[in-house]
Enzyme design. Structure first.
Site, short mmCIF file in Angstrom:
data_model
loop_
_atom_site.label_atom_id
_atom_site.label_comp_id
_atom_site.label_asym_id
_atom_site.label_seq_id
_atom_site.Cartn_x
_atom_site.Cartn_y
_atom_site.Cartn_z
N TYR A 100 0.83 -0.98 -0.14
CA TYR A 100 0.05 -0.02 0.00
C TYR A 100 0.83 1.15 0.10
O TYR A 100 1.83 1.37 0.76
CB TYR A 100 -0.93 -0.07 1.27
N GLU A 135 -3.41 7.47 -4.42
CA GLU A 135 -3.49 6.29 -3.45
C GLU A 135 -3.32 5.12 -4.55
O GLU A 135 -3.80 5.09 -5.66
CB GLU A 135 -4.71 6.11 -2.92
#
Ligand code: ADP
Ligand code: MG
Length: 229
Positions: free
Chosen positions: A109, A197
């Site tokens: 992530y 993101e």
């Protein structure tokens, strides 16, 4: 204001961040011609809607031949996709992204956001990717690393080291990771984005880092406008 995954990836690519090869289609008649440019039949069809959680909701399909590709693409066009981010009314699929299937060794992530009130930029990185960061924050908060930067000072080597530390990459991949972080930082600054993101950022079995999913959000007052908006 959000842009679609394929637009976010175009932007990332322009700034040097590696992404898998892909093409967007707006209707089934475009499929045959456009898919030829990818030179493979091992593909992933990705519904382009302004919401995440598509994988679990049936909006991501892996195919390995052209007939299957056409069949799945036909099924997806015009379908209402309900994910945990769309609300119960769902979102209608009007475009599909056809992307080369990647051989994934690990999903990480990575995100980058601006806190305009404090003039700080924060990178958030975690060894645990491909799932909601909120869940990681709740269940394994120790697995999330936040790196705050001062907007006026830019990004330093020390910052980048801290950002990529949780990925536990072998030495030979660190240069790739350095470039990737710098590219993402540049998109944020130069395009006046609020949030980028990458979930997941992947490590492939042949040792490449790729942005496999990308979300970019802009301030409504941002100077940058994507040409399609
Ligand atoms: P979402 O976050 O909306 O569910 P993602 O783009 O993150 O959509 O895709 C969900 C999952 O599907 C990824 O975590 C990954 O495991 C798989 N996936 C997505 N794109 C590819 C690809 N090009 N090759 C292989 N697997 C993929
Ligand atoms: Mg994702």
């Amino acid at each position: 204001m959000n842009i679609h995954e394929h637009q976010a990836k175009d932007l990332l690519r322009t700034f040097g961040a590696p992404t898998p090869k892909g093409v967007v289609i707006y209707n089934i008649s475009e499929l045959s011609e456009k898919v030829k440019t990818l030179n493979t039949n091992n593909l992933v069809i990705k519904a382009q809607i302004h919401a995440g959680g598509r994988g679990k909701a049936g909006g991501i399909k892996i195919v390995n031949n052209i007939d299957e590709l056409k069949k799945q693409a036909r099924n997806l066009f015009g379908k209402k996709l309900i994910t945990h981010q769309t609300g119960p009314q769902g979102k209608v699929i009007k475009r599909l992204y056809l992307e080369e299937a990647c051989d994934i060794a690990k999903e990480f992530y990575l995100s980058c956001l601006v806190d305009r009130s404090s003039s700080k930029i924060a990178f958030i990185s975690s060894f645990e990717g491909g799932m909601d960061i909120e869940d990681v924050a709740k269940n394994n908060p120790e697995k999330i690393v936040t790196t705050k930067l001062n907007l006026s000072k830019g990004i330093s080597e020390k910052d980048i080291k801290k950002i990529i530390e949780p990925f536990g990459l072998p030495e030979k991949l660190k240069m790739q990771a350095f470039h990737l972080i710098q590219s993402i930082y540049k998109v944020l600054i130069e395009k006046d984005a609020n949030l980028i993101e990458i979930n997941p950022l992947i490590l492939t079995r042949d040792n490449s880092l790729l942005c496999l999913d990308a979300k970019i959000n802009f301030d409504d007052n941002a100077l940058y406008r994507h040409p399609e908006i």
